[in-house]
Write a protein that holds these residues in place. Structure first.
Motif, mmCIF file in Angstrom:
data_model
loop_
_atom_site.group_PDB
_atom_site.id
_atom_site.type_symbol
_atom_site.label_atom_id
_atom_site.label_comp_id
_atom_site.label_asym_id
_atom_site.label_seq_id
_atom_site.Cartn_x
_atom_site.Cartn_y
_atom_site.Cartn_z
ATOM 1 N N ALA A 1 0.865 -1.187 0.000
ATOM 2 C CA ALA A 1 0.000 0.000 0.000
ATOM 3 C C ALA A 1 0.899 1.235 0.000
ATOM 4 C CB ALA A 1 -0.880 0.000 1.244
ATOM 5 N N PRO A 2 0.368 2.379 -0.420
ATOM 6 C CA PRO A 2 1.168 3.609 -0.351
ATOM 7 C C PRO A 2 1.579 3.899 1.096
ATOM 8 C CG PRO A 2 -0.766 3.945 -1.723
ATOM 9 C CD PRO A 2 -0.932 2.607 -1.046
ATOM 10 N N ALA A 3 2.701 4.613 1.248
ATOM 11 C CA ALA A 3 3.217 4.934 2.582
ATOM 12 C C ALA A 3 3.814 6.336 2.575
ATOM 13 C CB ALA A 3 4.277 3.915 2.990
ATOM 14 N N SER A 4 3.912 6.938 3.750
ATOM 15 C CA SER A 4 4.521 8.266 3.892
ATOM 16 C C SER A 4 5.361 8.306 5.154
ATOM 17 C CB SER A 4 3.444 9.355 3.984
ATOM 18 O OG SER A 4 2.698 9.408 2.809
ATOM 19 N N HIS A 5 6.313 9.227 5.160
ATOM 20 C CA HIS A 5 7.152 9.431 6.349
ATOM 21 C C HIS A 5 7.601 10.890 6.357
ATOM 22 C CE1 HIS A 5 9.937 8.569 9.584
ATOM 23 N NE2 HIS A 5 10.880 9.189 8.911
ATOM 24 N N THR A 6 7.598 11.510 7.535
ATOM 25 C CA THR A 6 8.003 12.914 7.673
ATOM 26 C C THR A 6 9.274 13.001 8.513
ATOM 27 O OG1 THR A 6 5.695 13.604 7.543
ATOM 28 C CG2 THR A 6 7.253 15.191 8.445
ATOM 29 N N LEU A 7 10.177 13.889 8.099
ATOM 30 C CA LEU A 7 11.453 14.090 8.787
ATOM 31 C C LEU A 7 11.734 15.586 8.830
ATOM 32 C CD1 LEU A 7 14.213 12.787 9.777
ATOM 33 C CD2 LEU A 7 14.933 12.951 7.392
ATOM 34 N N GLU A 8 12.211 16.069 9.977
ATOM 35 C CA GLU A 8 12.604 17.473 10.062
ATOM 36 C C GLU A 8 14.099 17.544 10.338
ATOM 37 O OE1 GLU A 8 10.990 21.439 12.267
ATOM 38 O OE2 GLU A 8 9.591 20.035 11.330
ATOM 39 N N VAL A 9 14.812 18.328 9.514
ATOM 40 C CA VAL A 9 16.256 18.495 9.668
ATOM 41 C C VAL A 9 16.566 19.983 9.594
ATOM 42 C CG1 VAL A 9 18.547 17.929 8.760
ATOM 43 C CG2 VAL A 9 16.670 16.280 8.515
ATOM 44 N N LYS A 10 17.054 20.550 10.691
ATOM 45 C CA LYS A 10 17.417 21.971 10.756
ATOM 46 C C LYS A 10 16.333 22.871 10.161
ATOM 47 C CE LYS A 10 22.364 21.184 10.845
ATOM 48 N NZ LYS A 10 23.651 21.356 10.190
ATOM 49 N N HIS A 11 15.120 22.700 10.605
ATOM 50 C CA HIS A 11 13.948 23.482 10.207
ATOM 51 C C HIS A 11 13.436 23.194 8.795
ATOM 52 C CE1 HIS A 11 14.485 25.582 13.940
ATOM 53 N NE2 HIS A 11 15.688 26.004 13.582
ATOM 54 N N ARG B 1 11.569 20.686 6.300
ATOM 55 C CA ARG B 1 10.661 19.545 6.446
ATOM 56 C C ARG B 1 10.743 18.684 5.195
ATOM 57 N NH1 ARG B 1 5.055 20.601 6.278
ATOM 58 N NH2 ARG B 1 4.052 18.586 6.235
ATOM 59 N N PHE B 2 10.925 17.397 5.389
ATOM 60 C CA PHE B 2 10.975 16.428 4.294
ATOM 61 C C PHE B 2 9.822 15.449 4.487
ATOM 62 C CE2 PHE B 2 15.238 17.954 4.895
ATOM 63 C CZ PHE B 2 15.780 18.030 3.621
ATOM 64 N N VAL B 3 9.034 15.228 3.432
ATOM 65 C CA VAL B 3 7.945 14.253 3.490
ATOM 66 C C VAL B 3 8.122 13.297 2.315
ATOM 67 C CG1 VAL B 3 5.458 13.847 3.463
ATOM 68 C CG2 VAL B 3 6.374 15.899 4.579
ATOM 69 N N ALA C 1 13.523 8.681 2.636
ATOM 70 C CA ALA C 1 12.996 7.649 1.733
ATOM 71 C C ALA C 1 13.183 6.256 2.333
ATOM 72 C CB ALA C 1 13.691 7.740 0.374
ATOM 73 N N ALA C 2 14.368 6.004 2.891
ATOM 74 C CA ALA C 2 14.657 4.676 3.455
ATOM 75 C C ALA C 2 13.741 4.362 4.635
ATOM 76 C CB ALA C 2 16.121 4.585 3.884
ATOM 77 N N GLU C 3 13.504 5.352 5.505
ATOM 78 C CA GLU C 3 12.644 5.118 6.667
ATOM 79 C C GLU C 3 11.201 4.901 6.225
ATOM 80 O OE1 GLU C 3 11.861 4.448 10.706
ATOM 81 O OE2 GLU C 3 13.680 4.354 9.495
ATOM 82 N N CYS C 4 10.763 5.632 5.212
ATOM 83 C CA CYS C 4 9.415 5.453 4.667
ATOM 84 C C CYS C 4 9.248 4.011 4.175
ATOM 85 C CB CYS C 4 9.191 6.437 3.519
ATOM 86 S SG CYS C 4 7.587 6.280 2.717
ATOM 87 N N LEU C 5 10.235 3.521 3.421
ATOM 88 C CA LEU C 5 10.160 2.159 2.876
ATOM 89 C C LEU C 5 10.334 1.107 3.968
ATOM 90 C CD1 LEU C 5 12.180 2.736 -0.399
ATOM 91 C CD2 LEU C 5 9.713 2.398 -0.200
ATOM 92 N N ARG C 6 11.205 1.385 4.937
ATOM 93 C CA ARG C 6 11.468 0.408 5.998
ATOM 94 C C ARG C 6 10.204 0.116 6.812
ATOM 95 N NH1 ARG C 6 12.386 -0.229 11.044
ATOM 96 N NH2 ARG C 6 12.167 1.942 11.663
#
Length: 196
Positions: free
Chosen positions: A8-18, A20-22, A113-118
């Motif tokens: 199924a589709p998946a998402s993951h959010t990460l914040e690095v030094k203000h 935002r990566f989704v 990307a790796a954490e989203c897939l993991r």
């Protein structure tokens, strides 16, 4: 090596030094499917929409304005490193005002990307084989009885004066099993052609 796709589709959010990566990931069947997915999750007001996809031997990636090699390739490396195929990943970035440098970008895009897939639900991809077999009429019952055990699906069935021709699709790792079953059940009277 057996590969997986996403269940199924998946998402993951990460914040690095203000910043935002989704990451958005989804299963895709081909390049057109990947393009359609990327268009669906593209965020027009984001700073960057970087992406990568792989379908078998085909793959593409884009840094979308980030320094060359700091986004698309790390995303593709995450797909490959997690053992995925037939997957597209888009990592959307909103710039937070602090530059991350090339190494920081590689870690952020690849890591998101790796954490989203993991953490995504996996679905094992099974390599399929297509076979064509020819059997005399009196062996037809034995042939049909052997198919379920090999997880074979009948694609086509044609009758002629000499018997029946079947086109089958089955997991590649079950082909030898089917050959043995048919040989034993029909006293070796079934002809199998691998170029079904």
């Amino acid at each position: 090596m057996a590969l997986d796709t996403l269940a199924a589709p998946a998402s993951h959010t990460l914040e690095v030094k203000h910043s935002r990566f989704v990451a958005h990931a989804a299963p895709v069947d081909d390049a057109d499917g990947a393009a359609a997915f990327m268009q669906r999750v593209h965020v027009a007001d984001a700073t960057h929409n970087c992406w990568a996809w792989r379908v078998g031997d085909q793959y593409r990636s884009s840094d979308d304005g980030e320094p060359a090699g700091t986004a698309g390739r790390p995303i593709l490396a995450a797909i490959d490193g997690q053992g995925f195929d037939r997957v597209a990943v888009v990592v959307v970035r909103w710039y937070g005002g602090i530059k991350l440098g090339a190494g920081g970008l590689v870690r952020a895009y690849g890591g998101c990307a790796a954490e989203c897939l993991r953490t995504a639900p996996r679905l094992r991809l099974v390599e399929l084989a297509t076979l064509q077999l020819h059997a005399p009429f009196d062996a037809l019952g034995s042939v049909h009885a052997a198919l379920p055990g090999a997880h074979a699906v009948k694609l086509e069935e044609r009758f002629d004066a000499h018997g029946v021709t079947l086109r089958l699709q089955l997991p590649a790792n079950r082909v030898d099993d089917l050959r043995i079953r048919l040989r034993d059940a029909t006293r070796n009277r079934v002809r199998i052609d691998d170029n079904g």
